[in-house]
Design an enzyme around this catalytic site. Structure first.
Site, PDB file in Angstrom:
ATOM      1  N   ALA A 113       0.839  -1.207   0.000  1.00  0.00           N
ATOM      2  CA  ALA A 113       0.000   0.000   0.000  1.00  0.00           C
ATOM      3  C   ALA A 113       0.870   1.252   0.000  1.00  0.00           C
ATOM      4  CB  ALA A 113      -0.919  -0.008   1.208  1.00  0.00           C
ATOM      5  N   LEU A 122       9.488 -29.499   2.220  1.00  0.00           N
ATOM      6  CA  LEU A 122       9.885 -30.890   2.438  1.00  0.00           C
ATOM      7  C   LEU A 122      10.696 -31.053   3.713  1.00  0.00           C
ATOM      8  CD1 LEU A 122      11.071 -31.710  -1.197  1.00  0.00           C
ATOM      9  CD2 LEU A 122       9.137 -32.772  -0.041  1.00  0.00           C
ATOM     10  N   LYS A 140      16.492 -33.150  -6.754  1.00  0.00           N
ATOM     11  CA  LYS A 140      15.965 -31.919  -6.187  1.00  0.00           C
ATOM     12  C   LYS A 140      16.580 -30.764  -6.959  1.00  0.00           C
ATOM     13  CE  LYS A 140      14.849 -29.703  -1.801  1.00  0.00           C
ATOM     14  NZ  LYS A 140      15.189 -28.325  -2.136  1.00  0.00           N
ATOM     15  N   GLU A 199       9.583 -27.075 -11.300  1.00  0.00           N
ATOM     16  CA  GLU A 199      10.676 -26.168 -10.977  1.00  0.00           C
ATOM     17  C   GLU A 199      11.134 -25.416 -12.217  1.00  0.00           C
ATOM     18  OE1 GLU A 199      11.350 -26.507  -7.754  1.00  0.00           O
ATOM     19  OE2 GLU A 199      13.321 -25.640  -7.402  1.00  0.00           O
ATOM     20  N   LYS A 220      19.491 -34.407   1.190  1.00  0.00           N
ATOM     21  CA  LYS A 220      20.398 -33.395   0.641  1.00  0.00           C
ATOM     22  C   LYS A 220      21.803 -33.965   0.471  1.00  0.00           C
ATOM     23  CE  LYS A 220      19.439 -29.185   1.405  1.00  0.00           C
ATOM     24  NZ  LYS A 220      18.956 -28.020   0.661  1.00  0.00           N
TER      25      LYS A 220
HETATM   26  S1  IVH Z   1       7.919 -31.836  -4.380  1.00  0.00           S
HETATM   27  C1  IVH Z   1       4.999 -31.815  -1.258  1.00  0.00           C
HETATM   28  N1  IVH Z   1       9.782 -32.443  -6.114  1.00  0.00           N
HETATM   29  O1  IVH Z   1      11.939 -28.383  -3.170  1.00  0.00           O
HETATM   30  C2  IVH Z   1       6.172 -31.854  -2.127  1.00  0.00           C
HETATM   31  N2  IVH Z   1      10.019 -30.448  -4.868  1.00  0.00           N
HETATM   32  O2  IVH Z   1      11.375 -28.090  -0.161  1.00  0.00           O
HETATM   33  C3  IVH Z   1       6.760 -30.520  -2.343  1.00  0.00           C
HETATM   34  N3  IVH Z   1      12.011 -29.153  -5.414  1.00  0.00           N
HETATM   35  O3  IVH Z   1       9.870 -25.602  -3.037  1.00  0.00           O
HETATM   36  C4  IVH Z   1       7.613 -30.365  -3.494  1.00  0.00           C
HETATM   37  N4  IVH Z   1      12.794 -30.512  -6.958  1.00  0.00           N
HETATM   38  O4  IVH Z   1      11.258 -25.872  -5.094  1.00  0.00           O
HETATM   39  C5  IVH Z   1       9.361 -31.569  -5.185  1.00  0.00           C
HETATM   40  N5  IVH Z   1      11.352 -33.086  -7.686  1.00  0.00           N
HETATM   41  C6  IVH Z   1      10.932 -32.231  -6.783  1.00  0.00           C
HETATM   42  C7  IVH Z   1      11.646 -31.049  -6.484  1.00  0.00           C
HETATM   43  C8  IVH Z   1      11.158 -30.183  -5.514  1.00  0.00           C
HETATM   44  C9  IVH Z   1      12.984 -29.379  -6.304  1.00  0.00           C
HETATM   45  C10 IVH Z   1      11.953 -27.999  -4.514  1.00  0.00           C
HETATM   46  C11 IVH Z   1      10.765 -27.116  -4.683  1.00  0.00           C
HETATM   47  C12 IVH Z   1      10.140 -26.937  -3.341  1.00  0.00           C
HETATM   48  C13 IVH Z   1      11.201 -27.451  -2.438  1.00  0.00           C
HETATM   49  C14 IVH Z   1      10.564 -28.147  -1.275  1.00  0.00           C
END
Ligand code: IVH
Length: 668
Positions: A37, A86, A119, A179, A319
């Site tokens: 705003a 996640l 990921k 993504e 990770k």
């Molecule tokens: S699934 C409920 N699949 O990770 C599941 N996420 O911490 C939620 N990400 O913001 C996401 N690769 O940006 C999923 N193959 C993948 C992924 C992925 C990257 C990222 C995504 C999300 C983050 C979740």
């Protein structure tokens, strides 16, 4: 034509500078300072003036951006189904533990079938298809509300604008998630171009993708060669889809690009093997990944597992360990921070680690220097773990030169020369001279930093000059600097001086948490400063607080409490505060922000729960709720465990909602 007077011209140039600055904060740093705003108000005033005096419209005015929404920002987009995050694991054991919990929940001994996906290190987005047509695309935002970036997403060639007729008929509303990222090779090309234009290069593909996606002008996005990989969907009715692998198949059928490393794996061992293979191959990929996402394949099982907090119980991100890179220690210098602690810093031969070029690594303190047995010229492994400044992990002894020397830890402060001491029970050597220029420089830098007074243009170099020229002896002095004084400094031309004085003037209207943070009291970071502001409401209350009260605050503790009291007892500090008051710095009142999902809700806890009552009390309070011991008509919820006794009946009579632990978790 009406001629604008000088006042209008000045106002306009101020508005443009302000708006540009807020745009930078919002788009480049993802860190807005003012509300939408307040921003709109500035923008509207800009348009008003430009409308009245069209001769003043400059081609670089913020109003002249192509494709800008009226307010110059993106519209909010509410996700029909929240975009979750996640849970994370970092070792095989932790993953096995995750798998064990899944089996326990599902009450099965059988190996679980998982889908494993890289990921991707980019930005999560959602694409909404209505009757098969791509109508809306948005960023994840906070998971509930993102930004509508449809026009930009339409420029990404791998995003289909239309789905097949059969899919459109079956799923009239289909939301596709995935993504957006940038290839490493694309970033290299882009950075070369930026460099030619004299623009600083982008640090890593993730930042580059984020910046490219949140451009107001879609033609800029179009030129950035972004990629979209789909990995999930939601729909009002997922009929016919029983698993994550069926989803991937459907997406592939609809011409979405699917990552080539998506696999299925049964049980812990197979998942671990897949993980190891992905980790091994990741350097040869042309894009960044930071781990592997593992999802329970069957939807009936996903449903039973449900979610906890903001993450599903049926998925986890495993990770990768932090990336380690070899380089050479060219020198070790000793830097004095604002608290007087002396930190050995390794000057490295520049290398790329985790997407950024680094040339410094911290060696923490003398003990660490000795533990690693660092010699000048050593080859070392370094890694970046979350922090921007990397750590030295180990020395590669085979490569040490025969006559390599150890760096000598100085006996005197490298800045002011006074003798260093190592206080008992501390790892750091300290310079105890409060007037030490290096400390003062650090304090000044901290004072003016974003979390503090946020004075743009007062960086390290200027802090150094101001102290060197004795124009500033404590941070309180900056509010009385004059243009005559500043013009005498090297590289300070009139324009810069005017901007700086402007920024200093503006910074006087600060907020209490920022003011407290800026003081640089040992241990009082941004979170603690906010807590103190919430608790005391005014600066005077904080200044006169006694140690007992401070000690009792959650998140403060006895050490910080002592630091706070000592800070205000120090006459130099009191003098600095008076200078600030005299110069007209605001010492505003502060309204505690009751943030959180449970703010304004009152709870009573009863019965036997799976954890101590205090645990749940803390949980509720952290989310802004209140917990009391007796139930009344104004109680909102009774958190009820086993063998609840009379409270349950009373709640029932009073019409107070009764909830279980699981329901509380869902709230949160
Ligand atoms: S699934 C409920 N699949 O990770 C599941 N996420 O911490 C939620 N990400 O913001 C996401 N690769 O940006 C999923 N193959 C993948 C992924 C992925 C990257 C990222 C995504 C999300 C983050 C979740």
């Amino acid at each position: 034509m009406v001629e604008p007077d000088k006042k209008i011209r000045e106002e306009l140039s101020r508005l443009r500078a302000e708006i540009n600055r807020h745009n930078q904060l919002y788009y480049r740093h993802d860190n807005p300072e003012i509300s939408d705003a307040a921003y709109d108000k500035l923008y509207d005033r800009l348009l008003e003036i430009e409308h009245e005096f069209p001769q003043l419209i400059a081609p670089d005015s913020p109003s002249q951006r192509v494709g800008a929404a009226p307010s110059g920002r993106f519209e909010p987009a509410v996700h029909r189904v929240p975009m979750l995050s996640l849970q994370k694991v970092t070792t095989g054991e932790e993953f096995a533990e995750f798998d064990r919990r899944v089996k326990e929940f599902l009450e099965t001994e059988d190996d679980i079938e998982y889908v494993t996906e890289p990921k991707l290190d980019g930005l999560a987005v959602e694409l909404v298809y209505e009757n098969g047509i791509f109508v809306n695309g948005s960023t994840r935002g906070d998971g509930t509300i993102g930004e509508n970036i449809t026009a930009n997403l339409k420029t990404i060639e791998t995003i289909p604008l239309r789905l097949s007729e059969s899919t459109a008929a079956r799923y009239p509303l289909l939301e596709v998630r995935g993504e957006v990222f940038m290839r490493r090779s694309t970033l290299d090309t882009l950075n070369r171009t930026l460099e030619e234009q004299g623009v600083p290069p982008l640090a890593n593909p993730r930042n580059a993708a984020a910046g490219s996606l949140r451009q107001l002008d879609p033609t800029v996005t179009a030129g950035r060669n972004l990629i979209f990989h789909a990995y999930g969907i939601s729909a009002t009715d997922l009929e016919g889809l029983g698993s994550q692998s069926a989803v991937i198949e459907l997406l592939e059928h609809e011409q979405f690009e699917i990552n080539e490393s998506i696999n299925t794996a049964k049980g812990v061992e197979q998942v671990a093997t897949t993980f190891a293979r992905l980790d091994e191959g990741r350097d040869s990929l042309d894009y960044d990944i930071d781990g592997m996402v593992i999802k329970v394949n069957r939807f009936d099982q996903q449903e039973v597992l449900g979610q906890i907090s903001r993450a599903p119980r049926w998925a986890v991100a495993w990770k990768f360990a932090a990336e380690q890179v070899e380089t050479v220690i060219e020198d070790v210098i000793f830097s004095v921070g604002r608290t007087g602690a002396v930190t050995p810093v390794a000057k490295l031969k520049p290398v790329r680690v985790a997407g950024a070029i680094v040339s410094n690594a911290t060696l923490h303190n003398q003990d660490e220097l000795e533990r690693l047995d660092i010699h000048l010229g050593d080859h070392v492994l370094i890694q970046r773990a979350g922090d921007v400044i990397p750590d030295v992990v180990e020395v590669i002894l085979d490569k040490r030169q025969p006559r390599a020397q150890r760096p000598k830890f100085p006996k005197n402060c490298p800045s002011c020369g006074s003798g260093l001491v190592r206080p008992e029970n501390e790892a750091a050597h300290r310079c105890l001279n409060v007037a030490c220029p290096a400390q003062l420089e650090g304090r000044l830098f901290h004072f003016a930093s974003k979390g503090g007074f946020d004075i743009e243009g007062l960086g390290g170099k200027l802090a150094y000059q101001l102290i060197g020229e004795k124009l500033v002896t404590d941070p309180g002095d900056i509010f009385s600097l004059t243009s005559e004084q500043l013009l005498l400094l090297e590289l300070m031309a009139e324009k810069r001086v005017a901007n700086l004085l402007d920024a200093i003037e503006r910074s006087k209207k600060t907020e209490l948490p920022k003011l407290i943070y800026a003081l640089g009291i040992l241990g009082v970071g941004e979170a603690a400063a906010r807590l103190l502001a919430d608790e005391f409401g005014t600066f005077d209350n904080l200044q006169s607080a006694d140690i007992e009260r401070l000690e009792q605050l959650r998140g403060i503790g006895p050490v910080i409490a002592r630091n706070i009291v000592a800070f205000f007892a120090n006459s130099g500090n009191r003098q600095m505060i008076s200078k600030m008051r005299e110069a007209g710095v605001a010492f505003p009142k502060h309204q505690a922000t009751q943030q959180g999902q449970l703010s304004g809700k009152s709870f009573v806890i009863t019965g036997t729960l799976s954890r101590p009552r205090n645990y749940f009390k803390n949980l509720i309070e952290a989310a802004g709720g209140k917990v009391s011991s007796s139930i009344s008509a104004s109680t909102n919820f009774l958190l009820c465990g086993e063998n609840p006794g009379s409270k349950r009946e009373k709640a029932h009579k009073l019409g107070v909602e009764i909830i279980t632990e699981a329901q509380l978790e869902d709230f949160l």
